[in-house]
Design a protein around this motif. Structure first.
Motif, PDB file in Angstrom:
ATOM      1  N   GLN A 191      34.840  41.897  32.322  1.00 45.67           N
ATOM      2  CA  GLN A 191      35.172  42.515  33.610  1.00 45.67           C
ATOM      3  C   GLN A 191      34.385  43.814  33.747  1.00 45.67           C
ATOM      4  O   GLN A 191      34.246  44.584  32.793  1.00 45.67           O
ATOM      5  N   SER A 193      34.010  47.007  36.663  1.00 41.31           N
ATOM      6  CA  SER A 193      34.542  47.562  37.910  1.00 41.31           C
ATOM      7  C   SER A 193      33.422  48.082  38.795  1.00 41.31           C
ATOM      8  O   SER A 193      32.273  48.239  38.366  1.00 41.31           O
ATOM      9  N   LEU A 345      45.491  40.465  46.600  1.00 38.14           N
ATOM     10  CA  LEU A 345      44.159  40.927  46.223  1.00 38.14           C
ATOM     11  C   LEU A 345      43.829  42.173  47.039  1.00 38.14           C
ATOM     12  O   LEU A 345      44.222  42.296  48.197  1.00 38.14           O
ATOM     13  N   LYS A 348      37.275  44.694  47.165  1.00 34.56           N
ATOM     14  CA  LYS A 348      36.222  43.677  47.135  1.00 34.56           C
ATOM     15  C   LYS A 348      36.738  42.321  46.668  1.00 34.56           C
ATOM     16  O   LYS A 348      36.197  41.287  47.061  1.00 34.56           O
ATOM     17  N   GLN A 349      37.767  42.324  45.818  1.00 32.49           N
ATOM     18  CA  GLN A 349      38.353  41.045  45.413  1.00 32.49           C
ATOM     19  C   GLN A 349      38.914  40.314  46.624  1.00 32.49           C
ATOM     20  O   GLN A 349      38.780  39.100  46.751  1.00 32.49           O
ATOM     21  N   SER A 352      35.808  39.171  49.001  1.00 37.91           N
ATOM     22  CA  SER A 352      34.912  38.124  48.515  1.00 37.91           C
ATOM     23  C   SER A 352      35.610  36.801  48.240  1.00 37.91           C
ATOM     24  O   SER A 352      34.939  35.789  48.012  1.00 37.91           O
ATOM     25  N   PHE A 353      36.952  36.772  48.255  1.00 35.55           N
ATOM     26  CA  PHE A 353      37.641  35.541  47.886  1.00 35.55           C
ATOM     27  C   PHE A 353      37.439  34.461  48.943  1.00 35.55           C
ATOM     28  O   PHE A 353      37.598  34.696  50.140  1.00 35.55           O
ATOM     29  N   VAL A 363      44.210  34.028  36.464  1.00 36.16           N
ATOM     30  CA  VAL A 363      44.240  35.477  36.604  1.00 36.16           C
ATOM     31  C   VAL A 363      44.652  36.096  35.280  1.00 36.16           C
ATOM     32  O   VAL A 363      45.673  35.713  34.695  1.00 36.16           O
ATOM     33  N   MET A 378      46.752  42.299  41.892  1.00 36.39           N
ATOM     34  CA  MET A 378      45.606  42.505  41.022  1.00 36.39           C
ATOM     35  C   MET A 378      45.343  43.996  40.833  1.00 36.39           C
ATOM     36  O   MET A 378      45.361  44.768  41.787  1.00 36.39           O
ATOM     37  N   THR A 380      42.432  46.888  39.535  1.00 35.82           N
ATOM     38  CA  THR A 380      40.969  46.910  39.600  1.00 35.82           C
ATOM     39  C   THR A 380      40.366  46.313  38.332  1.00 35.82           C
ATOM     40  O   THR A 380      39.230  45.840  38.338  1.00 35.82           O
TER      41      THR A 380
END
Length: 605
Positions: A191, A193, A345, A348-349, A352-353, A363, A378, A380
């Protein structure tokens, strides 16, 4: 002794030799016998919740202290390995702790689960016990250190394992601590950020974070200001890197959900080099929790989930208390347990989903909230994979396409047992019912919780269930009218209601009796059927209905309860509401008692 039970002679002495560690040992697969296991309580310094196991291994001649990598804890907890089991250690590392060699077992293969103890192994003497060091007493006749000071000894560091291409040692993430220097880890970035900025009275700055993982565990790493400029573009999510010259600090749990008591601070001189050899490097390691078992988790805890995206809301914007504009999107996840939960969410999550074709999403490190009964969101630093190539995802996809798409799911709500409050059953804190009353739990304005173990003595069945709205997430009572059963909240009418349990029952233990209030999940656990079925039985045959109720009486359960003062018709009383009900599991009870006895024995020793 049978051939398959032969241990690797001399391996403990070779591993314990602090003066030398041979390269061929690190690539060997020695056969050893386990002599004992002891759980090490999680450290309070890092607020980690991960248990560790200290074990003693034997080669038949000597024994050696070792630690089991946390991903192997289940072998002990599920009793797949026991005292005197024989196993082949397929992967391990060696660290130096307090001038003694500590074996860390990373992977093993069981040879025999239960055999007699082999040989009469004894403790090892340190190979360098006679060598003069800063911490040893000079041999007779040696010059006194009071007249001739000995040179200061360099701090002893855990040994590096020699790499295959001339690279110096690779440390497992699990072994990192602030007391080490000159280490190198080989880890995958699971991951990464975005770059975030801050501005306060002390100035302005920027930072980013990454989550690193190897076969032994995971750790968070954060870079600030100049480190952002130096390192951010060098790191790509999903790739494997050699990382060294970062500072190891205690983890700030307020800002991290990574299961490690330490974290890394990336600095300008931190060295990061991409590694092309990704053998045995995990992508992401999950520990999935069924959606139906979210009630077992406390508020603000972290968990991994996997589910089918059944619904996706459009992207929305909202203004935070700090005046920032935030993007938000909500997913509804379902799984085989028959439950649906909302996952939120952000940023950006959310942007963009893409939820086309109802993907499977896995998850890692979702936050558990009590909003709406149970919900997830969620961080970050949370990780989400759509249609991951893992067995759990393939099995879930096959089930949903075959049967799951046509079934209905239970949504979490604030009504009923287990909702709103995250009361948990704690065997160590069981209270007798009489003591609950004498302590006057819930008699003040404060809601109080307690655990109890009691037998169901009587169930009031006059109003065993009420007619509820059929809308998912709505449990409001509906009233029969000219156009069917109407819900004022949803402004809808139904041809029939969806009945939900609500009833008091008298429960007793050795100390006395108390009336406990049960809701829908409690009724389903007691009667083994949804409320719609028991109402249909009552309307069809009173005798059969009475038999169903009688079968539920006389059984002992573990209860997690909430005590709260309520006023009705100018009368104030304390109501005990069941938040969670669990049948007696005699295996778990026996294991708990055995653990108590073991802890008592350790305390005495």
């Amino acid at each position: 002794m049978a051939l398959e039970h032969q241990l690797t002679a001399g391996i403990c002495a070779r591993l314990a030799d602090v003066t030398n560690i041979e390269d061929d040992i690190l690539d060997s697969h020695p056969t050893i016998q386990f002599l004992s296991f002891k759980k090490v309580a999680p450290t309070t310094a890092g607020a980690t919740t991960v248990d560790r196991y200290r074990i003693i291994v034997s080669d038949g001649e000597h024994f050696l202290q070792a630690m089991l990598a946390t991903q192997l804890n289940h072998l002990i907890e599920e009793e797949r390995i026991k005292k005197h089991s024989i196993a082949v250690i397929e992967k391990f590392s060696c660290n130096l702790v307090q001038e003694k060699r500590l074996l860390i077992i990373l992977a093993l293969r069981l040879v025999s689960k239960e055999v007699p103890k082999i040989g009469n192994p004894t403790a090892l003497q340190p190979p360098n016990a006679g060598a003069p060091t800063a911490n040893t007493t000079p041999a007779p006749g040696a010059a006194s250190s009071s007249t001739t000071p000995a040179p200061a000894a360099a701090p002893q560091q855990p040994p590096r394992q020699q790499g295959r291409a001339g690279r110096t040692a690779i440390y497992p993430i699990e072994s990192l601590s602030p007391y080490q220097n000159n280490w190198t880890i080989k880890a995958r970035v699971v991951q990464k950020s975005d770059i975030r900025t801050w501005s306060n009275q002390r100035g302005e700055g920027k930072l980013f974070s990454i989550t690193l993982m190897d076969e032994t565990g995971e750790i968070k790493a954060t870079g600030f200001n100049q480190a952002v400029d130096e390192l951010y573009d060098k790191i790509q999510e999903g790739k494997v890197y050699y990382i060294s010259r970062a500072r190891v600090n205690l983890a700030k749990k307020k800002f991290s959900n990574v299961q490690n008591e330490y974290e890394l601070n990336l600095e300008r001189n931190t060295e990061i080099e991409e590694c092309t050899d990704v053998t045995n490097m995990p992508s992401i390691r999950y520990n999935f929790v069924e959606l139906a078992k979210l009630t077992d988790l406390t508020k603000d805890s972290v968990c991994d989930v996997i589910g089918i995206v059944k619904e996706v809301t459009p992207l929305t914007e909202l203004i935070s208390k700090a005046g920032k504009t935030l993007q938000k999107r909500e997913l509804t996840l379902v799984d085989r347990s028959g439950y649906a939960v909302r996952l939120t969410l952000w940023g950006k999550q959310a942007e963009s989903f893409v939820g086309d074709d109802q993907p499977v999403v896995a998850v890692k490190a979702a936050n558990v909230s009590d909003f709406g009964g149970r919900s997830l969101s969620m961080f970050t630093t949370s990780i989400m994979q759509a249609n991951p190539d893992i067995p759990e995802a393939h099995a879930l996809r096959g089930w949903y396409d075959a049967a799951g798409s046509a079934q209905t799911y239970q949504a979490y709500s604030n009504a009923g047992a287990g909702a709103g409050s995250f009361t948990q059953f704690d065997r160590a804190e069981i209270l007798p019912l009489n003591e609950v009353k004498t302590r006057e739990l819930g008699a003040s304005d404060k809601v109080e919780t307690f655990s109890a173990r009691a037998t169901v003595m009587h169930i009031k069945t006059d109003t065993i269930a009420y007619p509820a709205c059929q809308t998912q997430g709505c449990s409001k009572k509906v009233l029969e009218s000219h156009d069917g059963w109407r819900c004022e909240k949803c402004n809808k009418s139904w041809d029939k209601p969806n009945y939900r349990y609500i009833f008091p029952m008298a429960c007793a233990d050795y100390s006395g009796q108390a009336w406990l209030q049960g809701f829908n999940e409690v009724g389903e656990a007691l009667f083994g059927m949804p409320a719609n079925e028991i109402i249909e039985i009552r309307e069809r045959n009173d005798i059969e209905f009475t038999k169903v109720v009688e079968r539920a009486v006389g059984t002992a359960y573990n209860f997690a309860c909430r005590a709260r003062q309520e006023t009705f018709n100018d009368m104030t009383r304390v109501r005990y509401t069941i938040q969670k009900i669990m049948p007696q599991n005699y295996g778990e009870e026996g294991k708990y008692l055995a653990d108590l006895l073991r802890r008592s024995d350790w305390a005495k020793s």
